[in-house]
Design an enzyme around this catalytic site. Structure first.
Site, mmCIF file in Angstrom:
data_model
loop_
_atom_site.group_PDB
_atom_site.id
_atom_site.type_symbol
_atom_site.label_atom_id
_atom_site.label_comp_id
_atom_site.label_asym_id
_atom_site.label_seq_id
_atom_site.Cartn_x
_atom_site.Cartn_y
_atom_site.Cartn_z
ATOM 1 N N HIS A 72 -19.602 15.948 27.017
ATOM 2 C CA HIS A 72 -19.772 15.955 28.484
ATOM 3 C C HIS A 72 -21.194 15.611 28.915
ATOM 4 O O HIS A 72 -21.870 16.388 29.573
ATOM 5 C CB HIS A 72 -19.305 17.281 29.105
ATOM 6 C CG HIS A 72 -19.653 18.530 28.335
ATOM 7 N ND1 HIS A 72 -20.904 18.795 27.842
ATOM 8 C CD2 HIS A 72 -18.885 19.589 27.984
ATOM 9 C CE1 HIS A 72 -20.879 19.957 27.222
ATOM 10 N NE2 HIS A 72 -19.688 20.453 27.287
ATOM 11 N N HIS A 109 -10.071 22.322 27.718
ATOM 12 C CA HIS A 109 -9.884 23.783 27.693
ATOM 13 C C HIS A 109 -8.468 24.098 28.142
ATOM 14 O O HIS A 109 -8.122 23.879 29.303
ATOM 15 C CB HIS A 109 -10.878 24.465 28.639
ATOM 16 C CG HIS A 109 -12.297 24.238 28.238
ATOM 17 N ND1 HIS A 109 -12.966 25.055 27.344
ATOM 18 C CD2 HIS A 109 -13.164 23.249 28.563
ATOM 19 C CE1 HIS A 109 -14.189 24.582 27.151
ATOM 20 N NE2 HIS A 109 -14.335 23.494 27.878
ATOM 21 N N ASP A 166 -13.211 17.743 29.674
ATOM 22 C CA ASP A 166 -13.779 19.076 29.871
ATOM 23 C C ASP A 166 -13.071 19.773 31.032
ATOM 24 O O ASP A 166 -13.685 20.580 31.741
ATOM 25 C CB ASP A 166 -15.296 19.005 30.116
ATOM 26 C CG ASP A 166 -15.958 20.377 30.039
ATOM 27 O OD1 ASP A 166 -15.331 21.303 29.472
ATOM 28 O OD2 ASP A 166 -17.086 20.521 30.544
HETATM 29 C C1 NCD Z 1 -16.296 25.387 30.264
HETATM 30 C C2 NCD Z 1 -15.323 26.549 30.353
HETATM 31 O O1 NCD Z 1 -15.023 26.998 31.467
HETATM 32 O O2 NCD Z 1 -14.816 27.001 29.318
HETATM 33 N N1 NCD Z 1 -17.043 25.315 31.474
HETATM 34 C C3 NCD Z 1 -17.686 24.226 31.965
HETATM 35 O O3 NCD Z 1 -18.364 24.364 32.983
HETATM 36 N N2 NCD Z 1 -17.604 23.065 31.390
HETATM 37 C C4 NCD Z 1 -17.161 25.551 29.076
HETATM 38 C C5 NCD Z 1 -17.934 24.315 28.699
HETATM 39 O O4 NCD Z 1 -17.380 23.349 28.175
HETATM 40 O O5 NCD Z 1 -19.145 24.302 28.947
HETATM 41 ZN ZN ZN Z 2 -15.917 22.294 27.851
#
Ligand code: NCD
Ligand code: ZN
Length: 346
Positions: A174, A15, A247
């Site tokens: 994940h 992200h 992730d």
């Molecule tokens: C991710 C996000 O913040 O965009 N959050 C997370 O807990 N992993 C979204 C995701 O990949 O589930």
């Molecule tokens: Zn994610």
């Protein structure tokens, strides 16, 4: 003194956000990773090929001239996704994977899919073009306990999708459970999984040690210790169907430390140091390069990055910063709660 030199890693689930947050986190990925699969859950999400092109441009514009990094773009699959647009994005080379979020499963996923029959035309195209479907594998049924959502998803959604589209490349992202590991082990080689850094380190107790610890909250939520141990075992095994997707999901400290804190853990700056530690503890440092730099690339039909990364083991623990900040935005860095000895030196 111990050193290891590996092909530059790739992050197959990242992200990067946009705007100021993108500018804050991007250099940390570029430092240790050659390529990354960029998640499309912006507000609004990256749904069309044209959205992906603009987001790609924003990322490229945020790179300094001397930064060598390739963002691989994904589209956020909705019930209204136009299969022709997906096909077009693949043909143009901009779309490297399509992302399935069950509606409401995680951060910014309200436009995700409720009725899976509505996406079958797109899935048929992905299957024909050999483009992976990346899956956030959790059901959102409020009746299902949060710790069981991945397992239920595999039974209720993933198994039927795999049955209907047996040739479709799927990446269960994940993963957090033995059930997910078993699913991948028991399906053909075009079904793979990514594993994060934090799920190799924390179990569900971390979230509640001495109080509520929002910086250990992410989705899928960390599970019991036995699951963490299984993840470590499979990640360090060299099995080609399990590779790194951090992730890494930055949220500002204010958004995490709140009455309704966001899910997401930001691991990028310490990811490689932690992975070296985990692999060393398993006596599997020789498998690190496969997990971070070779197996994912191979799954995506890419050659390894031409450049290299060297890690060195310091006898005195390194002290990573607790956070990074820029223009008033501050993001906390994942704390593994053990001493880190490995350091990326170039
Ligand atoms: C991710 C996000 O913040 O965009 N959050 C997370 O807990 N992993 C979204 C995701 O990949 O589930
Ligand atoms: Zn994610």
């Amino acid at each position: 003194m111990k050193k290891i030199k590996i092909h530059k890693p790739d992050d197959w689930h990242l992200h990067l956000r946009n705007g100021e947050l993108l500018k804050l986190v991007l250099p940390h990925t570029v430092k240790d990773f050659g390529r990354a699969l960029i998640m499309p859950n912006l507000i609004p999400p990256v749904i069309t090929t044209s959205d992906a092109e603009s987001y790609h441009r924003e990322i490229m514009d945020a790179l300094d001239n001397d930064m060598d990094f390739q963002p691989f773009m994904t589209l956020y699959l909705t019930e209204d996704t136009d299969p022709r647009d997906v096909e077009d994005g693949i043909a143009k080379g901009i779309v490297k994977a399509v992302k399935l979020y069950p509606a409401g499963a995680t951060t910014n996923s309200s436009s995700g899919v409720r009725n899976f029959s509505k996406i079958s035309e797109t899935l048929a195209i992905l299957s024909a073009k050999n483009v992976p479907l990346c899956v956030h594998g959790e059901v959102v049924d409020g009746k299902v306990d949060i710790f069981d959502r991945e397992t239920e998803f595999i039974q209720r959604v993933l198994t039927p999708i795999h049955k209907d589209f047996p040739d479709l490349k799927i990446i269960l992202e994940h993963i957090t459970t033995q059930d997910a590991i078993d699913f991948v082990l028991n399906t053909p080689d075009h079904i793979a999984a990514t594993i994060t850094v934090h799920h190799l380190v924390i179990n569900r107790n971390h979230m509640f040690k001495g109080g509520i610890r929002p910086h250990y909250f992410c989705l899928p939520i960390a599970k019991r210790e036995v699951h963490r141990q299984s993840l470590v075992k499979v990640a360090t095994s060299g099995n080609p169907n399990f590779f790194l997707g951090t992730d890494s999901a930055p949220h500002t400290i204010g958004a995490k430390e709140s009455a309704c804190g966001c899910a997401g853990i930001f691991t990028t700056p310490v990811a490689m140091a932690i992975l070296a530690h985990v692999f060393e503890n398993q006596d599997a440092l020789d498998k690190l390069e496969g997990f971070t730099s070779l197996l994912g690339a191979e799954f995506y039909g890419q050659p390894p990055n031409p450049s290299f990364l060297t890690l060195k083991r310091e006898s005195v623990p390194i002290k990573p910063s607790a956070s990074i900040s820029r223009n008033g935005l501050e993001v906390s860095i994942f704390d593994p709660e053990f001493d880190l000895h490995w350091k990326v030196i170039d």
